[in-house]
Design an enzyme around this catalytic site. Sequence first.
Site, PDB file in Angstrom:
ATOM      1  N   THR A  18       0.750  -0.486   0.065  1.00  0.00           N
ATOM      2  CA  THR A  18       0.044  -0.536   0.209  1.00  0.00           C
ATOM      3  C   THR A  18       0.745   1.549   0.177  1.00  0.00           C
ATOM      4  O   THR A  18       0.432   2.061  -0.497  1.00  0.00           O
ATOM      5  CB  THR A  18      -1.059   0.106   1.614  1.00  0.00           C
ATOM      6  N   CYS A  22       2.281   2.952   9.552  1.00  0.00           N
ATOM      7  CA  CYS A  22       1.558   3.017  10.802  1.00  0.00           C
ATOM      8  C   CYS A  22       2.400   3.055  12.126  1.00  0.00           C
ATOM      9  O   CYS A  22       3.737   2.169  11.691  1.00  0.00           O
ATOM     10  CB  CYS A  22       0.172   2.263  10.371  1.00  0.00           C
ATOM     11  N   CYS A  26      -2.334   1.164  15.618  1.00  0.00           N
ATOM     12  CA  CYS A  26      -3.005   1.074  14.066  1.00  0.00           C
ATOM     13  C   CYS A  26      -4.304   0.355  14.279  1.00  0.00           C
ATOM     14  O   CYS A  26      -3.687  -0.940  14.518  1.00  0.00           O
ATOM     15  CB  CYS A  26      -2.856   1.637  13.004  1.00  0.00           C
ATOM     16  N   ARG A  29      -7.126  -3.499  10.054  1.00  0.00           N
ATOM     17  CA  ARG A  29      -6.619  -4.795   9.188  1.00  0.00           C
ATOM     18  C   ARG A  29      -4.946  -5.212   8.747  1.00  0.00           C
ATOM     19  O   ARG A  29      -4.949  -4.501   8.275  1.00  0.00           O
ATOM     20  CB  ARG A  29      -7.478  -5.000   7.878  1.00  0.00           C
ATOM     21  N   CYS A  53       0.044   7.114   7.147  1.00  0.00           N
ATOM     22  CA  CYS A  53      -1.714   6.378   7.024  1.00  0.00           C
ATOM     23  C   CYS A  53      -2.641   7.631   8.065  1.00  0.00           C
ATOM     24  O   CYS A  53      -2.733   8.172   8.795  1.00  0.00           O
ATOM     25  CB  CYS A  53      -1.330   5.605   8.395  1.00  0.00           C
ATOM     26  N   CYS A  56      -4.085   6.245  11.486  1.00  0.00           N
ATOM     27  CA  CYS A  56      -3.299   6.209  13.368  1.00  0.00           C
ATOM     28  C   CYS A  56      -2.521   7.538  12.960  1.00  0.00           C
ATOM     29  O   CYS A  56      -2.630   7.818  14.136  1.00  0.00           O
ATOM     30  CB  CYS A  56      -2.863   5.518  13.003  1.00  0.00           C
TER      31      CYS A  56
END
Length: 339
Positions: A18, A22, A26, A29, A53, A56
């Site tokens: 991605t 994070c 966080c 998933r 992110c 978070c």
Amino acid sequence: MRRDRAWDGRVIGAVKTTGIYCKPSCPARRPKRENVQFFASGEEARAAGFRPCLRCKPDEVGRDREAVAQAVKLIEAAEEAPTLDEVAAAVGYAPHHFQRLFKRDLGVSPAEYSRALRMLRAQSALKENDRVTDAIYDAGYSGPSGFYSDAKERLGMTPSAWRDGGRGETIRWTTFDSPLGTMLIASTSKGICRLTFDDSEASLARHFPNATIVQDDGGMRELVEGALAAIEHPNAAPELPIDVAGTAFQEKVWRELRKIPLGETRSYAEIAAAIGQPTAVRAVGTANGDNHVAVLIPCHRVIRSDGTLGGYAGGLDRKRHLLAVEGHLSASPELPLVD
């Protein structure tokens, strides 16, 4: 994988698929392990081509910790305890949000931290000053009423007695036979200050070197009967007064121990989490061992995370017996521990 907040600000997890990094807590998933790369900071993650992110907000963690550290310095430097609004405004946060951040990092609210700090200062000042009133102002209180309000919650003994090893306080004691063997019980005018196994008057002299220590001549009968009931018939035991004082952390642990329902246990990790300091498992164990009022502050209800009993100052046979009587273990409470 545990989403442990204690690691926030100490490590960054970046997901290769991605391109996002994070903080450990966080709620997103969890990705597959082979897709995760770790960094020591957000700066390193960004330099490697990852972006923060939006859920978070990992780059805010460092700012949060700096704000808490700044607030601690502000509270410690203040002559009088600042309000939550004043502290939050000084570090640039909304009051309720900062309250959560502060408690997450330190396990106590800014107000609780301030009270504990003043009480520690008061303890030191009481040892150095002949006058209690002078010690109150030296510790940062605006007047005696605030000090005595805090002292009612934390000291047990009067401030003068605390100042000098129990000076001016009378402590009565006796021993009695119980299903757990011989026990010593001692009390001030406010409540039980010691309930221990295989103990002697010498331990009282060590803990309260300047108190008047008197062997009881029968006046403690109700306290003895209440302690026996707590051991033999915990479901019907009376509520007994307790007079103990410890550090702010110890008292938080002891209060949490007294919340454990009869017939249940908690792990050291669960107690640490319940007081808001999930990484302080070892310190919880130490506070557990520092409990000098056995049974009534039920440190026997704390076990290891794997279900084993762990340690106990009175020995594991006594711990097993207490839990059995309370209905936790399958061992029969009918079998006497001692002849």
